[in-house]
Design a protein around this motif. Structure first.
Motif, PDB file in Angstrom:
ATOM      1  N   HIS A  65       0.797  -1.228   0.000  1.00  0.00           N
ATOM      2  CA  HIS A  65       0.000   0.000   0.000  1.00  0.00           C
ATOM      3  C   HIS A  65       0.829   1.277   0.000  1.00  0.00           C
ATOM      4  O   HIS A  65       0.254   2.373  -0.008  1.00  0.00           O
ATOM      5  N   ALA A  66       2.148   1.188   0.030  1.00  0.00           N
ATOM      6  CA  ALA A  66       2.978   2.397   0.070  1.00  0.00           C
ATOM      7  C   ALA A  66       2.900   3.135  -1.266  1.00  0.00           C
ATOM      8  O   ALA A  66       2.693   2.520  -2.322  1.00  0.00           O
ATOM      9  N   PRO A  67       3.073   4.462  -1.272  1.00  0.00           N
ATOM     10  CA  PRO A  67       3.091   5.217  -2.536  1.00  0.00           C
ATOM     11  C   PRO A  67       4.291   4.814  -3.383  1.00  0.00           C
ATOM     12  O   PRO A  67       5.412   4.706  -2.886  1.00  0.00           O
ATOM     13  N   GLY A 115      -0.736  12.418  -0.390  1.00  0.00           N
ATOM     14  CA  GLY A 115      -1.746  13.138  -1.153  1.00  0.00           C
ATOM     15  C   GLY A 115      -2.267  12.366  -2.342  1.00  0.00           C
ATOM     16  O   GLY A 115      -3.398  12.576  -2.781  1.00  0.00           O
ATOM     17  N   HIS A 116      -1.443  11.474  -2.905  1.00  0.00           N
ATOM     18  CA  HIS A 116      -1.847  10.704  -4.083  1.00  0.00           C
ATOM     19  C   HIS A 116      -2.281   9.285  -3.718  1.00  0.00           C
ATOM     20  O   HIS A 116      -2.439   8.451  -4.604  1.00  0.00           O
ATOM     21  N   MET A 117      -2.444   9.025  -2.430  1.00  0.00           N
ATOM     22  CA  MET A 117      -2.855   7.692  -1.993  1.00  0.00           C
ATOM     23  C   MET A 117      -4.361   7.649  -1.776  1.00  0.00           C
ATOM     24  O   MET A 117      -4.953   8.599  -1.267  1.00  0.00           O
ATOM     25  N   GLY A 118      -4.967   6.539  -2.170  1.00  0.00           N
ATOM     26  CA  GLY A 118      -6.379   6.348  -1.927  1.00  0.00           C
ATOM     27  C   GLY A 118      -6.656   6.016  -0.471  1.00  0.00           C
ATOM     28  O   GLY A 118      -5.744   5.750   0.325  1.00  0.00           O
ATOM     29  N   ILE A 140      -5.302   3.404   4.785  1.00  0.00           N
ATOM     30  CA  ILE A 140      -5.678   2.467   5.844  1.00  0.00           C
ATOM     31  C   ILE A 140      -4.724   1.275   5.864  1.00  0.00           C
ATOM     32  O   ILE A 140      -4.302   0.810   6.942  1.00  0.00           O
ATOM     33  N   GLY A 141      -4.359   0.770   4.699  1.00  0.00           N
ATOM     34  CA  GLY A 141      -3.430  -0.360   4.638  1.00  0.00           C
ATOM     35  C   GLY A 141      -2.061  -0.016   5.187  1.00  0.00           C
ATOM     36  O   GLY A 141      -1.449  -0.807   5.910  1.00  0.00           O
TER      37      GLY A 141
END
Length: 419
Positions: free
Chosen positions: A180-182, A323-326, A331-332
């Protein structure tokens, strides 16, 4: 509109679409209408550049991930090599390092551990240049896991059930954070880094960090540093957030230097280098104080939690990686981080407790055997107590004893229950 040009012989030539993507040049007669297709080459070029940029971002992400994992392996292994060297010196009867001896400088295993740690720190430094700090910093917990596993094999230190569960949770948490990391790099040049550093949000954050660190160093530390474990760890953690920012900027400077750009004349590179030296020196000083005063099993997990939280906060403000993460990725990432925290806590807090699956099964069988007997004794004693109490109440009513006698007897009954 017809697309035409003049041939070498002076007659106009039109590009005619012959169908199936085949083009042919034909001589044009004035007044003849030909269907021509206009191709937008600019949009195609922009699309190709964007695709190449995304592929390069993923490529850098996996390079940073590999460097971060290799850093944990080298650093975790360095502790084992150093410990083996020190144990070998102890068997030879040399003065130990804790007593002020320096015989370890002649032991090749100790030097191998030092080189391994240097390689791990270099890999960790390079990882920040390729991958987001949100990914690299939490993966530092893997070095603790590697050290714990290798010590059980090479140092005959037993890893109890809590430690094994802690290792498993650390691996699961790290895997969750990797997923889940950017994966996109937000800063690509020192000029862009300069714009980020002068951003009002980060400027306020850095000012607050420096103020808090100075208050803890000069006011709180002299008064409560020897008794409160959080004082020195807080200083290391908040300063560590700034050191990671400096490392990130220097990593970008090194990438630009390798690409052939002039970095030496850029004042930001030197500012970042001086800032890194100051931050790391402060971290080492106060972390050594915390380790010298308090138990390592408490310092390590608390420092990991505080330091990683500070770095994640700094990354969210400075690099804006979140900022670009859903929502699912945020949460993940947080869930993975909390899972690593629980794993590190289990690995350190209960390392001196002798618990295994065999002892757990034996204790469960003992409890099962003791429970029916205790349950039976409890029922008989309760029955006797109720029977005696009811008999005494009847006698009291019949004999008409005063209130103080009843009170004394109830007190005697309570004391007998206590025994």
């Amino acid at each position: 509109m017809d697309s035409s040009h003049t041939s070498d012989f002076g007659s106009p030539v039109c590009n005619v679409d012959c169908g199936d993507g085949v083009w042919a040049g034909q001589n044009c007669t004035f007044g003849q209408h030909l269907h021509c297709l206009v191709v937008n080459v600019t949009d195609h070029t922009n699309t190709s550049s964007l695709t190449m940029g995304q592929d390069r971002g993923k490529y850098d992400f996996y390079i940073g991930l590999g460097l971060a994992i290799s850093s944990s392996i080298f650093i975790g292994g360095s502790f084992i090599l150093k410990k083996k060297g020190l144990l070998r010196l102890a068997r030879k009867g040399s003065m130990r390092a804790g007593q002020g001896g320096h015989a370890y400088l002649k032991e090749w295993l100790w030097w191998a551990g030092l080189l391994s740690m240097g390689a791990g720190e270099a890999a960790n430094f390079a990882a920040y240049a390729f991958a987001p700090a949100t990914l690299v910093t939490p993966l530092g917990a893997l070095s603790v896991l590697v050290s714990a596993v290798l010590s059980s094999y090479f140092l005959t230190e037993r890893l109890n059930l809590h430690g094994k569960l802690g290792c498993l949770l650390s691996i699961l948490g790290s895997t969750t954070m990797v997923i889940h990391a950017p994966q996109e790099e937000e800063i690509s040049s020192l000029e862009h880094m300069t714009q980020k550093l002068v951003d009002p949000g980060f400027f306020i954050f850095a000012t607050l960090v420096i103020i808090v660190a100075l208050i803890f160093i000069f006011v709180v530390g002299p008064r409560h540093g020897q008794t409160n474990i959080l004082v020195y760890i807080t200083i290391c953690s908040v300063i560590g957030a700034l050191s990671v920012s400096c490392v990130k900027g220097l990593g970008i400077a090194i990438k630009e230097a390798i690409a052939g750009k002039s970095v030496v004349r850029n004042p930001l590179a030197w500012i970042l280098l001086l800032g890194l030296v100051a931050c790391v020196s402060t971290q080492i000083n106060y972390l050594n104080k915390a380790l010298d005063i308090f138990n390592t099993s408490l310092v390590t997990p608390i420092y990991y939690v505080f330091f990683t939280t500070s770095v994640l906060t700094c990354s969210a403000i400075l690099f804006k990686e979140w900022g670009h993460m859903g929502t699912d990725d945020v949460i993940g990432t947080l869930s993975g981080f909390l899972t690593i925290i629980v794993g590190i806590f289990l690995l350190h807090a209960f390392k001196d407790v002798s618990v295994s699956l065999a002892t757990l099964a034996v204790s469960m069988r003992k409890e099962e055997r003791a429970f029916p007997a205790a349950n039976g004794m409890g029922s008989h004693s309760t029955y006797d107590l109720l029977h005696n109490e009811s008999t005494e109440d009847i006698e009291d009513r019949e004999m008409g004893l005063p209130f103080d006698s009843v009170s004394r007897r109830n007190g005697a009954m309570t004391s007998s229950l206590d025994h």
